[in-house]
Design a protein around this motif. Structure first.
Motif, PDB file in Angstrom:
ATOM      1  N   GLU A 259       0.818  -1.208   0.000  1.00  0.00           N
ATOM      2  CA  GLU A 259       0.000   0.000   0.000  1.00  0.00           C
ATOM      3  C   GLU A 259       0.855   1.263   0.000  1.00  0.00           C
ATOM      4  OE1 GLU A 259      -3.010   0.033   2.986  1.00  0.00           O
ATOM      5  OE2 GLU A 259      -3.588  -2.029   2.563  1.00  0.00           O
ATOM      6  N   LYS A 260       1.990   1.215   0.664  1.00  0.00           N
ATOM      7  CA  LYS A 260       2.879   2.369   0.707  1.00  0.00           C
ATOM      8  C   LYS A 260       4.298   1.935   1.026  1.00  0.00           C
ATOM      9  CE  LYS A 260       3.040   5.074   4.525  1.00  0.00           C
ATOM     10  NZ  LYS A 260       2.597   6.119   5.429  1.00  0.00           N
ATOM     11  N   TRP A 261       5.236   2.816   0.732  1.00  0.00           N
ATOM     12  CA  TRP A 261       6.631   2.565   1.052  1.00  0.00           C
ATOM     13  C   TRP A 261       6.872   2.893   2.517  1.00  0.00           C
ATOM     14  CZ3 TRP A 261      10.461   0.194  -1.534  1.00  0.00           C
ATOM     15  CH2 TRP A 261      10.218  -0.101  -2.880  1.00  0.00           C
ATOM     16  N   MET A 262       7.590   2.029   3.193  1.00  0.00           N
ATOM     17  CA  MET A 262       7.902   2.169   4.609  1.00  0.00           C
ATOM     18  C   MET A 262       9.413   2.358   4.748  1.00  0.00           C
ATOM     19  SD  MET A 262       4.855   1.660   5.794  1.00  0.00           S
ATOM     20  CE  MET A 262       5.053   1.376   7.539  1.00  0.00           C
TER      21      MET A 262
ATOM     22  N   ASN B  44       4.083   7.236  -1.161  1.00  0.00           N
ATOM     23  CA  ASN B  44       3.748   6.841  -2.528  1.00  0.00           C
ATOM     24  C   ASN B  44       4.949   6.434  -3.359  1.00  0.00           C
ATOM     25  OD1 ASN B  44       1.005   7.239  -2.204  1.00  0.00           O
ATOM     26  ND2 ASN B  44       1.103   9.374  -2.822  1.00  0.00           N
ATOM     27  N   SER B  45       6.154   6.776  -2.906  1.00  0.00           N
ATOM     28  CA  SER B  45       7.330   6.462  -3.722  1.00  0.00           C
ATOM     29  C   SER B  45       8.495   6.007  -2.867  1.00  0.00           C
ATOM     30  CB  SER B  45       7.753   7.691  -4.540  1.00  0.00           C
ATOM     31  OG  SER B  45       8.282   8.674  -3.692  1.00  0.00           O
ATOM     32  N   VAL B  46       9.374   5.269  -3.502  1.00  0.00           N
ATOM     33  CA  VAL B  46      10.596   4.845  -2.814  1.00  0.00           C
ATOM     34  C   VAL B  46      11.446   6.071  -2.466  1.00  0.00           C
ATOM     35  CG1 VAL B  46      11.940   4.429  -4.908  1.00  0.00           C
ATOM     36  CG2 VAL B  46      12.473   3.155  -2.843  1.00  0.00           C
ATOM     37  N   PHE B  47      11.354   7.135  -3.270  1.00  0.00           N
ATOM     38  CA  PHE B  47      12.097   8.356  -2.982  1.00  0.00           C
ATOM     39  C   PHE B  47      11.713   8.911  -1.606  1.00  0.00           C
ATOM     40  CE2 PHE B  47      12.405  12.972  -2.900  1.00  0.00           C
ATOM     41  CZ  PHE B  47      13.754  13.152  -3.170  1.00  0.00           C
ATOM     42  N   GLU B  48      10.421   8.941  -1.298  1.00  0.00           N
ATOM     43  CA  GLU B  48       9.975   9.438   0.003  1.00  0.00           C
ATOM     44  C   GLU B  48      10.534   8.587   1.142  1.00  0.00           C
ATOM     45  OE1 GLU B  48       5.694  11.508  -0.473  1.00  0.00           O
ATOM     46  OE2 GLU B  48       5.750   9.371  -1.008  1.00  0.00           O
ATOM     47  N   ALA B  49      10.566   7.288   0.946  1.00  0.00           N
ATOM     48  CA  ALA B  49      11.086   6.392   1.974  1.00  0.00           C
ATOM     49  C   ALA B  49      12.586   6.587   2.172  1.00  0.00           C
ATOM     50  CB  ALA B  49      10.772   4.942   1.613  1.00  0.00           C
ATOM     51  N   VAL B  50      13.329   6.680   1.079  1.00  0.00           N
ATOM     52  CA  VAL B  50      14.777   6.888   1.174  1.00  0.00           C
ATOM     53  C   VAL B  50      15.073   8.257   1.794  1.00  0.00           C
ATOM     54  CG1 VAL B  50      16.909   7.172  -0.168  1.00  0.00           C
ATOM     55  CG2 VAL B  50      15.341   5.298  -0.695  1.00  0.00           C
ATOM     56  N   ALA B  51      14.310   9.273   1.415  1.00  0.00           N
ATOM     57  CA  ALA B  51      14.499  10.608   1.997  1.00  0.00           C
ATOM     58  C   ALA B  51      14.265  10.572   3.501  1.00  0.00           C
ATOM     59  CB  ALA B  51      13.574  11.604   1.320  1.00  0.00           C
ATOM     60  N   ALA B  52      13.291   9.804   3.961  1.00  0.00           N
ATOM     61  CA  ALA B  52      13.025   9.678   5.395  1.00  0.00           C
ATOM     62  C   ALA B  52      14.221   9.062   6.119  1.00  0.00           C
ATOM     63  CB  ALA B  52      11.775   8.844   5.627  1.00  0.00           C
ATOM     64  N   VAL B  53      14.853   8.082   5.489  1.00  0.00           N
ATOM     65  CA  VAL B  53      16.052   7.469   6.086  1.00  0.00           C
ATOM     66  C   VAL B  53      17.155   8.506   6.243  1.00  0.00           C
ATOM     67  CG1 VAL B  53      17.927   5.811   5.690  1.00  0.00           C
ATOM     68  CG2 VAL B  53      15.545   5.126   5.294  1.00  0.00           C
ATOM     69  N   PHE B  54      17.378   9.295   5.205  1.00  0.00           N
ATOM     70  CA  PHE B  54      18.450  10.286   5.285  1.00  0.00           C
ATOM     71  C   PHE B  54      18.110  11.422   6.250  1.00  0.00           C
ATOM     72  CE2 PHE B  54      19.732   8.435   1.108  1.00  0.00           C
ATOM     73  CZ  PHE B  54      20.878   7.844   1.600  1.00  0.00           C
TER      74      PHE B  54
END
Length: 71
Positions: A35-38, A53-63
């Motif tokens: 359903e969403k990227w975690m 909605n995107s892997v970019f948002e998930a990776v940005a959250a990690v950084f």
């Protein structure tokens, strides 16, 4: 986004997630739950990915959680 490094790698791990690596060091993990990227930090803290909605948002959250400037 200035919080993102110029170079990073996403590598699959044994649990079906992707390791977020910078300079051969794991800084967190991202995965989809259909359903969403975690995302979670290297220490295991679940991170806010916004809409997810995107892997970019998930990776940005990690950084953002890693709090390292990659400019």
């Amino acid at each position: 986004m200035k919080d993102m490094p110029k170079r990073f790698v996403l590598l699959p791990d044994d649990n079906g997630a992707l390791e977020v690596n910078v300079s051969a060091q794991c800084v967190g993990y991202v995965w989809t739950n259909e359903e969403k990227w975690m995302a979670k930090s290297y220490s295991g803290e679940l991170l806010d990915t916004g809409s997810g909605n995107s892997v970019f948002e998930a990776v940005a959250a990690v950084f953002r959680a890693h709090q390292v400037s990659f400019s």
